[in-house]
Design a protein around this motif. Structure first.
Motif, PDB file in Angstrom:
ATOM      1  N   ASP A  22      -6.644  69.944  52.609  1.00 50.93           N
ATOM      2  CA  ASP A  22      -5.218  69.607  52.537  1.00 50.93           C
ATOM      3  C   ASP A  22      -4.675  68.849  53.738  1.00 50.93           C
ATOM      4  OD1 ASP A  22      -5.007  70.817  50.102  1.00 50.93           O
ATOM      5  OD2 ASP A  22      -3.379  72.171  50.660  1.00 50.93           O
ATOM      6  N   GLY A  23      -5.440  68.804  54.809  1.00 53.02           N
ATOM      7  CA  GLY A  23      -4.898  68.268  56.051  1.00 53.02           C
ATOM      8  C   GLY A  23      -4.286  66.883  55.923  1.00 53.02           C
ATOM      9  N   ALA A  24      -4.977  65.970  55.247  1.00 53.76           N
ATOM     10  CA  ALA A  24      -4.523  64.578  55.195  1.00 53.76           C
ATOM     11  C   ALA A  24      -3.310  64.388  54.298  1.00 53.76           C
ATOM     12  CB  ALA A  24      -5.661  63.688  54.700  1.00 53.76           C
ATOM     13  N   THR A  25      -3.068  65.317  53.389  1.00 52.04           N
ATOM     14  CA  THR A  25      -1.995  65.123  52.411  1.00 52.04           C
ATOM     15  C   THR A  25      -0.871  66.137  52.529  1.00 52.04           C
ATOM     16  OG1 THR A  25      -3.222  66.484  50.816  1.00 52.04           O
ATOM     17  CG2 THR A  25      -3.568  64.094  50.724  1.00 52.04           C
ATOM     18  N   MET A  26      -0.926  67.016  53.527  1.00 48.07           N
ATOM     19  CA  MET A  26       0.099  68.049  53.645  1.00 48.07           C
ATOM     20  C   MET A  26       1.446  67.442  54.007  1.00 48.07           C
ATOM     21  SD  MET A  26       0.121  71.487  55.980  1.00 48.07           S
ATOM     22  CE  MET A  26       1.284  72.808  55.642  1.00 48.07           C
ATOM     23  N   ILE A  27       2.509  68.062  53.548  1.00 47.74           N
ATOM     24  CA  ILE A  27       3.852  67.620  53.881  1.00 47.74           C
ATOM     25  C   ILE A  27       4.036  67.608  55.395  1.00 47.74           C
ATOM     26  CG2 ILE A  27       4.849  69.950  53.747  1.00 47.74           C
ATOM     27  CD1 ILE A  27       7.317  68.655  52.410  1.00 47.74           C
ATOM     28  N   LYS A  54      -0.350  81.580  48.544  1.00 47.15           N
ATOM     29  CA  LYS A  54      -1.184  80.399  48.754  1.00 47.15           C
ATOM     30  C   LYS A  54      -0.460  79.128  48.358  1.00 47.15           C
ATOM     31  CE  LYS A  54      -5.587  78.297  47.397  1.00 47.15           C
ATOM     32  NZ  LYS A  54      -6.920  78.525  46.823  1.00 47.15           N
ATOM     33  N   VAL A  55       0.214  79.134  47.207  1.00 53.15           N
ATOM     34  CA  VAL A  55       0.958  77.944  46.781  1.00 53.15           C
ATOM     35  C   VAL A  55       2.023  77.587  47.820  1.00 53.15           C
ATOM     36  CG1 VAL A  55       2.545  77.016  45.048  1.00 53.15           C
ATOM     37  CG2 VAL A  55       0.516  78.298  44.328  1.00 53.15           C
ATOM     38  N   LEU A  56       2.721  78.598  48.323  1.00 55.76           N
ATOM     39  CA  LEU A  56       3.766  78.326  49.315  1.00 55.76           C
ATOM     40  C   LEU A  56       3.173  77.790  50.613  1.00 55.76           C
ATOM     41  CD1 LEU A  56       6.270  81.291  48.812  1.00 55.76           C
ATOM     42  CD2 LEU A  56       6.262  79.033  47.768  1.00 55.76           C
ATOM     43  N   PHE A  57       2.109  78.389  51.097  1.00 56.13           N
ATOM     44  CA  PHE A  57       1.469  77.883  52.314  1.00 56.13           C
ATOM     45  C   PHE A  57       1.087  76.411  52.151  1.00 56.13           C
ATOM     46  CE2 PHE A  57      -0.261  82.401  53.323  1.00 56.13           C
ATOM     47  CZ  PHE A  57       0.828  82.673  54.133  1.00 56.13           C
ATOM     48  N   ARG A  58       0.465  76.081  51.033  1.00 53.62           N
ATOM     49  CA  ARG A  58       0.009  74.698  50.816  1.00 53.62           C
ATOM     50  C   ARG A  58       1.181  73.739  50.609  1.00 53.62           C
ATOM     51  NH1 ARG A  58      -5.073  74.500  46.758  1.00 53.62           N
ATOM     52  NH2 ARG A  58      -5.382  72.521  47.844  1.00 53.62           N
ATOM     53  N   SER A  59       2.344  74.293  50.357  1.00 49.63           N
ATOM     54  CA  SER A  59       3.543  73.480  50.172  1.00 49.63           C
ATOM     55  C   SER A  59       4.379  73.390  51.447  1.00 49.63           C
ATOM     56  CB  SER A  59       4.398  74.076  49.043  1.00 49.63           C
ATOM     57  OG  SER A  59       3.653  74.190  47.853  1.00 49.63           O
ATOM     58  N   GLY A  60       3.832  73.882  52.562  1.00 44.82           N
ATOM     59  CA  GLY A  60       4.546  73.810  53.833  1.00 44.82           C
ATOM     60  C   GLY A  60       5.617  74.861  53.994  1.00 44.82           C
ATOM     61  N   ILE A  61       5.411  76.036  53.362  1.00 44.90           N
ATOM     62  CA  ILE A  61       6.386  77.124  53.432  1.00 44.90           C
ATOM     63  C   ILE A  61       5.671  78.369  53.932  1.00 44.90           C
ATOM     64  CG2 ILE A  61       8.007  78.551  52.138  1.00 44.90           C
ATOM     65  CD1 ILE A  61       8.180  76.215  50.103  1.00 44.90           C
ATOM     66  N   GLY A  62       6.046  78.849  55.110  1.00 48.39           N
ATOM     67  CA  GLY A  62       5.397  80.004  55.704  1.00 48.39           C
ATOM     68  C   GLY A  62       5.549  79.963  57.212  1.00 48.39           C
ATOM     69  N   ARG A  63       4.940  80.906  57.888  1.00 49.57           N
ATOM     70  CA  ARG A  63       4.972  80.916  59.343  1.00 49.57           C
ATOM     71  C   ARG A  63       4.069  79.805  59.883  1.00 49.57           C
ATOM     72  NH1 ARG A  63       9.714  83.030  59.820  1.00 49.57           N
ATOM     73  NH2 ARG A  63       9.843  85.322  59.957  1.00 49.57           N
ATOM     74  N   GLN A 112       0.168  79.913  59.922  1.00 47.79           N
ATOM     75  CA  GLN A 112      -0.512  79.713  58.654  1.00 47.79           C
ATOM     76  C   GLN A 112      -0.427  78.262  58.176  1.00 47.79           C
ATOM     77  OE1 GLN A 112      -2.327  82.485  57.319  1.00 47.79           O
ATOM     78  NE2 GLN A 112      -1.823  82.807  59.464  1.00 47.79           N
ATOM     79  N   LEU A 113       0.696  77.631  58.423  1.00 47.83           N
ATOM     80  CA  LEU A 113       0.833  76.234  58.013  1.00 47.83           C
ATOM     81  C   LEU A 113      -0.072  75.327  58.832  1.00 47.83           C
ATOM     82  CD1 LEU A 113       4.671  75.982  57.315  1.00 47.83           C
ATOM     83  CD2 LEU A 113       2.812  76.822  55.865  1.00 47.83           C
ATOM     84  N   ASN A 114      -0.315  75.704  60.077  1.00 45.33           N
ATOM     85  CA  ASN A 114      -1.273  74.923  60.892  1.00 45.33           C
ATOM     86  C   ASN A 114      -2.694  75.073  60.357  1.00 45.33           C
ATOM     87  OD1 ASN A 114       0.166  73.473  62.879  1.00 45.33           O
ATOM     88  ND2 ASN A 114       0.537  75.371  64.035  1.00 45.33           N
ATOM     89  N   VAL A 115      -3.028  76.232  59.795  1.00 47.49           N
ATOM     90  CA  VAL A 115      -4.344  76.395  59.174  1.00 47.49           C
ATOM     91  C   VAL A 115      -4.498  75.406  58.027  1.00 47.49           C
ATOM     92  CG1 VAL A 115      -5.838  77.949  57.864  1.00 47.49           C
ATOM     93  CG2 VAL A 115      -4.580  78.819  59.840  1.00 47.49           C
ATOM     94  N   VAL A 116      -3.466  75.303  57.194  1.00 47.59           N
ATOM     95  CA  VAL A 116      -3.509  74.361  56.078  1.00 47.59           C
ATOM     96  C   VAL A 116      -3.567  72.923  56.601  1.00 47.59           C
ATOM     97  CG1 VAL A 116      -2.318  73.559  54.006  1.00 47.59           C
ATOM     98  CG2 VAL A 116      -2.248  75.981  54.621  1.00 47.59           C
ATOM     99  N   LYS A 117      -2.751  72.633  57.594  1.00 45.76           N
ATOM    100  CA  LYS A 117      -2.705  71.278  58.159  1.00 45.76           C
ATOM    101  C   LYS A 117      -4.064  70.856  58.712  1.00 45.76           C
ATOM    102  CE  LYS A 117      -0.475  68.603  61.864  1.00 45.76           C
ATOM    103  NZ  LYS A 117       0.477  68.672  63.002  1.00 45.76           N
TER     104      LYS A 117
END
Length: 566
Positions: free
Chosen positions: A310-315, A288-297, A300-305
């Motif tokens: 997290d969308g407005a503040t994601m890397i 979870k920490v990695l996904f929220r940090s922009g690390i992953g497939r 999954q990163l699009n889910v966070v984005k």
């Protein structure tokens, strides 16, 4: 010795003095190392790094657990003592009846979100890993010859015991004795498991625990105590790591969220140029920490984005690191069989939380003796076998017996299919930023299922040699394959909660075609300069038995390699 204990207790009090009453802004201070997660990986690695003279900040998103660390969760009969529900062996299993305020709310499976993580809430089982666990699963540099030193260091600090009661008595051993009759007749050898740790086939023994003075011990009472006594070590509880802050591959700090009306808010930074971050939040939490940090497939990163949180503040997407986080997920395949015998007597450890037997309370509090020194629900024997199905790959099996079941004379014996398994699963992240198992890692390979059937068929023959034993499940007449088929290969029925593998270690960089690894042989995340993962998530495969000791050994080895890096 008394002086050391007093100093450690004072250090613990000072660590918590400013973090348990209200949310606190992050101070204007940097740290050489920030370790995210205080479990079997995070506590030892933080201790080793602080021992080397570095400033270390250890973060735990949950509250304190053990009374030694100012924990407060306890039944009424422990009021006035420095013990909590986490300290008393007879209360360990209560977590499955009442996990409110203890279990993580964002993982989809049971995980401890308190100081100590899994080693604060589990059954304290403590097995020295056999060589096969390292040699089958791990890459070069992490084989049994490389791990011998770290394993010996771990067991030098935490030797474990198979007699938790201070009077040396093992209580209510009728179940152990009856099962042992069948094992002995079938040619099994009784061993002292952590002395004869390589003998993991046709052997059995008493359960071994990281318990001392009839209280939970382990990393919370060794590695954390030595770390806490050092002036450059800091611990913040009730403080969740939201994400690492990075520019490209360089991590500059960790963004924090205060939890439970306590802990720290803001962004805490590492020492400029040389500081490092280590994620040790467990197989679910680290992903979870990695996904929220922009690390992953990317999926999954699009889910966070696209998430509200997290969308407005994601890397930004041009800085995403495309790694197979969440893949290679593994767990012991758990299959329960159940037998009954007229000699077996169930002790109600669950009732001991609110309505204990007073004589048992008195024995425990006065002398650390009696039934409440027994890890609920009276575990043992522990049995080891190996099977080799038609693919020629040997699977290790650990069997764990306990006195509970459908009747007061029943024992449940769980088969844990371990080292050598082929099946793997996957976890992902939801729009509410919870992790979950999207593909269960159970019996997805036909020969894994074949191994489960072979193992149970063998154990049925063994236990049929016990006089007056009856079968509850499978029934005496039920075919073993039909019995295994009747249990869905799903979380609800197979979950052993020994999760590993979501951030695999290896030489094949997961950013490249055909790459399957998230971290390199130094546990550094591919594509980063100073981000590491040290916990069960880097395991390439599952261990023979409960993985707690193996995780601590991995932390010892990882600390060696990280400290050697320039």
């Amino acid at each position: 010795m008394a002086r050391i204990i007093i100093l450690v207790a004072a250090a613990a009090a000072s660590l918590f003095q400013s973090v348990t009453c209200q949310c606190t802004a992050v101070p204007d201070k940097t740290y050489d190392y920030i370790v995210i997660g205080s479990g079997a990986g995070g506590i030892p690695v933080a201790d080793r790094l602080s021992e080397a003279g570095h400033s270390v900040l250890l973060l735990e998103k949950g509250p304190p657990s053990s009374g030694r660390w100012n924990g407060t969760m306890k039944p009424a009969w422990l009021q006035g003592t420095n013990l909590t529900r986490f300290d008393v062996p007879g209360l360990f299993n209560q977590i499955w009846r009442d996990s409110n305020g203890v279990a993580c709310e964002d993982t989809g499976v049971m995980a401890g979100c308190v100081l100590g993580g899994g080693v604060a809430v589990n059954s304290a089982l403590w097995w020295k890993p056999p060589s096969r666990d390292w040699d089958v699963n791990f890459p070069e540099g992490w084989k049994s010859t490389d791990m011998k030193g770290p394993v010996e260091k771990v067991f030098g600090r935490i030797p474990g015991t198979d007699t938790p009661s201070q009077d040396g008595i093992r209580y209510n051993q009728q179940g152990f004795e009856r099962i042992s009759e069948g094992l002995n007749a079938a040619g099994f050898k009784q061993v002292t498991p952590n002395v004869q740790s390589e003998e993991k086939n046709m052997t059995y023994g008493h359960s071994t625990f990281f318990i001392q003075h009839a209280e939970r011990h382990g990393p919370l009472r060794t590695y954390l105590e030595t770390a806490a006594a050092r002036p450059k070590f800091t611990l913040w509880t009730n403080t969740m790591a939201r994400r690492v802050v990075r520019t490209g591959g360089r991590i500059t700090g960790v963004q924090l969220d205060c939890r439970n009306g306590a802990g720290h808010n803001g962004t805490v930074n590492v020492t400029p140029g040389t500081g490092r971050v280590i994620v040790s939040a467990g197989t679910m939490g680290t992903a979870k920490v990695l996904f929220r940090s922009g690390i992953g497939r990317t999926d999954q990163l699009n889910v966070v984005k696209n998430s509200a949180l997290d969308g407005a503040t994601m890397i930004s997407q041009d800085q995403w690191i495309n790694l197979p986080v969440g893949y290679n997920l593994n767990d012991h395949v758990g299959t329960d069989i159940q037998v009954a015998h007229p000699d077996i007597r169930f002790y109600d450890f669950y009732a001991a939380y609110d309505t204990p037997i007073q004589s048992d309370v008195d024995a425990y509090l006065a002398n650390r003796t009696g039934m409440l020194t027994t890890v609920a629900p009276n575990l043992g024997p522990i049995i080891w076998t190996q099977v080799t199905p038609s693919d020629g790959i040997t699977r290790s099996i650990q069997w764990q017996a306990r006195i509970e079941g459908r009747t007061n004379t029943s024992m449940t014996i769980t088969q844990y299919l371990g080292t050598g398994t082929i099946s793997r699963g996957r976890l992902d992240i939801t729009p509410t930023l919870n992790t979950r198992v999207i593909t269960a890692p159970y019996l997805r390979n036909a020969t894994d299922k074949e191994a489960v059937v072979q193992g149970i068929e063998h154990m049925r023959g063994v236990l049929n040699g016990v006089a007056n034993l009856t079968w509850v499940t499978p029934t005496k007449e039920q075919n073993t394959t039909a019995f295994v088929d009747s249990i869905p290969a799903a979380l609800s029925s197979r979950n052993s909660n020994h999760w590993v593998g979501s951030c695999t270690i290896g030489t094949k960089d997961g950013r490249e075609p055909g790459g399957n690894a998230v971290v390199d042989l130094n546990t550094k995340v591919y594509g980063t300069e100073n981000l590491f993962v040290v916990d069960a998530s880097i395991f390439p495969g599952i261990t023979t038995g409960n993985p707690s000791a193996a995780i601590v050994a991995v932390a010892e080895r990882a600390a060696e390699r990280i400290l050697a890096l320039k």
